[in-house]
Design a protein around this motif. Sequence first.
Motif, short mmCIF file in Angstrom:
data_model
loop_
_atom_site.label_atom_id
_atom_site.label_comp_id
_atom_site.label_asym_id
_atom_site.label_seq_id
_atom_site.Cartn_x
_atom_site.Cartn_y
_atom_site.Cartn_z
N ASP A 188 12.70 -10.56 -11.13
CA ASP A 188 11.55 -9.65 -11.05
C ASP A 188 10.75 -9.84 -9.76
N LEU B 50 14.54 -6.78 -5.85
CA LEU B 50 14.32 -5.33 -5.84
C LEU B 50 14.78 -4.67 -4.55
N GLN C 127 7.40 -8.16 -8.62
CA GLN C 127 7.62 -6.73 -8.47
C GLN C 127 6.42 -5.90 -8.93
N VAL D 232 10.29 0.29 -11.45
CA VAL D 232 9.48 -0.86 -11.84
C VAL D 232 8.26 -0.42 -12.64
N GLU E 204 7.59 -1.64 -16.39
CA GLU E 204 6.40 -2.40 -16.76
C GLU E 204 5.58 -1.66 -17.82
#
Length: 469
Positions: A152, A157, A235, A271, A275
Amino acid sequence: MLDLDDGAKSAERILAFRDEEGDVSRDYVDAVAQAVEAGDAEKVRDLVRPFHEADQGALIEALPADARARLIGLLGDVFDFAALTEVDDSIREELLDELPTKTVIEGMKDLESDDAVYILEDLDKDEQNEILEGLPASERVALQKSLDYPEDSAGRLMQTELVAVPPFWTAGQTLDHLHATEDLPQSFFEVFVVDPGHRLLGQIFLDKLVRSPRIERVDALMSTDRRRVHATEDQEQVARLFERYNLVSAPVVDEAERLVGVVTIDDVVDVIQEEADEDVKALGGVRWDEELSDTVMTIARSRFVWLFVNLITAFVASAVLGLFEGQLQKMVALAVLAPIVASQGGNAATQTMTVAVRALAVRELGAGNAFRVTLRESLVGLLNGIGFGLLTGAVASLWFQDWNIGAVICIAMLVNLVAGALGGILIPLTLEKVGADPAVSSGVFVTTVTDVVGFFSFLGIATLWFGLG
């Protein structure tokens, strides 16, 4: 059934295979399933070739489990392995287990590094190494470096494909380089300027580059004040940076400020969705990685623990009722009305808790404004408590033909809505302070507080008011 003899080769045909919401239609899925069952590779390719990787992913999820790997096998090089980033984790893991390692390696060669890392990171080390060994050395080293970054993080990413040039190049040299180089990223927005140690000096957006005189040096054109992220940065922080400064891409640097990759907006959107999905699930006591494709036993096991915690807190609230058993026997109205007070307080607390958890998640709530927000929510609870207390008190007075009952529930409602507002914000703040995830843990504690305070305040006030005992 749609007539699909000629395959989906035109835009009109593609539209025909979508439902009213723009997703792949059931008829289309059935047609592909029939072609897979028949082993008709040519028809399968004609049906799937025009569709975007996201639609291919949706198709894979919609197909029966035993047809998914066969579909990929029949498609061959027509299949876009990026589609595996669009499916549930459990489905992707099953497919990677079923597909021959050689097929996976060939598919990975055509992926951008961020998509390749996304697929590889959920595999165990042995499977990762087996696939990495089959890739060209340059790709293997880049992917392994990304996998070595924390989970993460921006390093996981980012994509490592980018365009970097020295500061002494001119705009003309840079454009010639872009025209002559075949191994460029599939899409990019900017050219990075680096020193001999590959440390980031600045960047130039393509629109500025193509409009500049060919003789202009890139170090005179580059911007040096653009936001950058560090490879180990979480992230969520990266997504917040994109949101705050309206970025479409951002360079990623290591601890020595060397340019190691670039994060683009398409990954940041994923992302943000991920989340948000985790927070919504956590508020409901659902495991963050639960997928619709999970088995019944997997879901049941993951939800059992939190339901068990809720059961314990329910016993705590019931124990409060047990303290007033004698009063409840003497006045049935108390037993009828007590759940109303607790329920209304719980709903008010959930509203406050939702706002607080969201504000903590996006870093809008902290030590600097905690007192002001707590005071605001307390006043909101007070105003709603007065309003609903008077309303509930009037209804209870008419219902039981006793204004004393109305007065008791009015006061209790006021107390519990204020307590709910305070609990809804103070509990998430406390959990955040001690390092716990407020989204996961707040709900059960807030519910317990409002139930206990609701029952205790209502029955306690009633006991004092009526002299029950």
